[in-house]
Design a protein around this motif. Structure first.
Motif, PDB file in Angstrom:
ATOM      1  N   ASP A  28      35.989  39.786  45.939  1.00  0.00           N
ATOM      2  CA  ASP A  28      36.997  40.233  45.050  1.00  0.00           C
ATOM      3  C   ASP A  28      36.188  41.019  43.865  1.00  0.00           C
ATOM      4  O   ASP A  28      36.985  41.592  43.092  1.00  0.00           O
ATOM      5  CB  ASP A  28      37.559  38.953  44.013  1.00  0.00           C
ATOM      6  CG  ASP A  28      38.457  38.196  44.995  1.00  0.00           C
ATOM      7  OD1 ASP A  28      38.658  38.617  46.256  1.00  0.00           O
ATOM      8  OD2 ASP A  28      38.882  37.089  44.603  1.00  0.00           O
ATOM      9  N   GLY A  31      37.909  45.140  43.195  1.00  0.00           N
ATOM     10  CA  GLY A  31      39.353  44.811  43.446  1.00  0.00           C
ATOM     11  C   GLY A  31      40.283  46.171  42.964  1.00  0.00           C
ATOM     12  O   GLY A  31      39.856  47.055  42.938  1.00  0.00           O
ATOM     13  N   LEU A  61      46.886  42.681  47.702  1.00  0.00           N
ATOM     14  CA  LEU A  61      46.046  43.377  47.222  1.00  0.00           C
ATOM     15  C   LEU A  61      46.178  45.023  47.396  1.00  0.00           C
ATOM     16  O   LEU A  61      46.099  45.889  46.415  1.00  0.00           O
ATOM     17  CB  LEU A  61      44.519  43.250  47.798  1.00  0.00           C
ATOM     18  CG  LEU A  61      43.857  41.954  47.639  1.00  0.00           C
ATOM     19  CD1 LEU A  61      42.557  42.022  48.427  1.00  0.00           C
ATOM     20  CD2 LEU A  61      43.300  42.100  45.923  1.00  0.00           C
ATOM     21  N   ASP A 270      40.188  35.274  46.561  1.00  0.00           N
ATOM     22  CA  ASP A 270      41.253  35.278  47.336  1.00  0.00           C
ATOM     23  C   ASP A 270      42.390  34.523  46.903  1.00  0.00           C
ATOM     24  O   ASP A 270      43.332  33.972  47.829  1.00  0.00           O
ATOM     25  CB  ASP A 270      41.194  35.367  49.064  1.00  0.00           C
ATOM     26  CG  ASP A 270      40.110  36.247  49.355  1.00  0.00           C
ATOM     27  OD1 ASP A 270      39.799  37.343  48.737  1.00  0.00           O
ATOM     28  OD2 ASP A 270      39.189  35.752  50.371  1.00  0.00           O
TER      29      ASP A 270
END
Length: 334
Positions: A28, A31, A61, A270
């Motif tokens: 992540d 991001g 995302l 996630d």
């Protein structure tokens, strides 16, 4: 004698304004905020596809990144793990660039992606030249994180450029590059762009834990090792910061791995909270709690040149403007 600089020297690649690529960073860490910041400044920002989550997590995302930028961006996918559903989601969403690594890029994948209007950029894949990919990332052993190659970037790069020849496939250099000097050196060896991970990890928008970012300023040495993540991802060496924890444990016996080690922290990855065991390959992100300093901290050899945490857009600006100035100063007059 005054020499006019080629106008194409610092032009973009793959339709992006600049030849600056922000590498996919996990978990992540690259991001939506980081990727959007790079995209909004004219570079190619890459999300990293979740390794455990459903495709709905991946689509979320993508949606969040699109809410932060109207510019195109890409997603990196690790071919060593199950990835078919991820790729399908990326193509369905028509993300601009599919970047693939740690595995061979098959022709069928390229054909399918092109049919969806998605460009394909493999890493360290010399065979990919013949399957009509859109660009190739050449990664040297100096790079941070998991590194599959064994050769240094600058001896390897011109050989790949020569292999590409006159095909319309931009070569992108990666590994140890953090500033304008590295960018210009890569251009001199035939690259059309550069891909940076460590420099973008040390930015305000990066989702890396603050202690991780602090250590990147504090320490200037890295080492190529395999002590982290052996159980989950065997035979996947990595380059990490030489932290006190690493220096204490770097001679870990080959039969040891994270599977039977104590839990030293937790992290939300996630969208799910996960335990982190000692010697796990999970770098700390903003949500991580526990013994942060005993966790893996990936970094490339150029980390010693990073002296401050900057906005990602400022990193892109300094790379481009610094490279232009260097070229003019060093080569504008002969």
């Amino acid at each position: 004698m005054h020499v006019k600089l080629p106008s194409c020297l610092l032009n973009g690649i793959l339709g992006f304004e600049y030849g600056i690529v922000q590498a996919p960073l996990g978990p992540d860490i690259s991001g939506p905020e980081l990727v959007a910041a790079v995209a909004n400044t004219g570079g190619l920002g890459l999300l990293r596809a979740p390794e455990w989550a459903s495709t709905e997590n991946l689509k979320e995302l993508i949606r969040k990144t699109r809410s932060l930028t109207d510019k195109p961006f890409g997603i990196g996918v690790i071919l060593a793990f199950p990835h078919e559903e991820q790729v399908k989601a990326i193509l369905d969403e028509k993300v601009a660039v599919l970047q693939v690594y740690w595995g061979e890029c098959p022709r069928d994948l390229v054909v399918e992606a092109h049919r969806a209007g998605v460009k394909v950029v493999p890493q360290d894949a010399k065979k990919a030249i013949d399957v009509e990919v859109d660009a190739i990332i050449v990664q040297g052993r100096e790079a941070g994180g998991h590194v599959i190659g064994q050769e240094a970037l600058f001896p390897l790069l011109p050989r790949v450029v020569d292999l590409v020849g006159d095909r319309d496939i931009p070569v992108i250099a990666a590994g140890g590059i953090v500033d304008a000097r590295g960018y210009v050196a890569a251009l001199a060896l035939g690259a059309k762009g550069v891909c940076l991970g460590t420099r973008f990890l040390a930015t305000e928008e990066s989702y890396a834990h603050p202690i991780y970012k602090k250590k990147m300023i504090e320490f200037d040495r890295t080492e190529y090792t395999d002590i982290f993540g052996r159980a989950r991802w065997p035979n996947a060496p990595q380059r990490v910061l030489q932290t006190p924890f690493f220096n204490e444990w770097k001679s870990l016996p080959a039969h040891e791995n994270e599977a039977n080690q104590p839990v030293i922290g937790k992290s939300t990855i996630d969208g799910k909270e996960r335990e982190i065991r000692r010697f796990a390959g999970t770098a700390p992100n903003m949500t991580t709690t526990g013994d942060i300093e005993s966790m893996v901290m990936y970094a490339g050899e150029g980390v010693g040149l990073i002296k401050e945490i900057l906005p990602a857009g400022e990193v892109v600006k300094r790379l481009v403007e610094g490279a232009q100035l260097l070229i003019q100063q060093k080569f504008g007059e002969i």
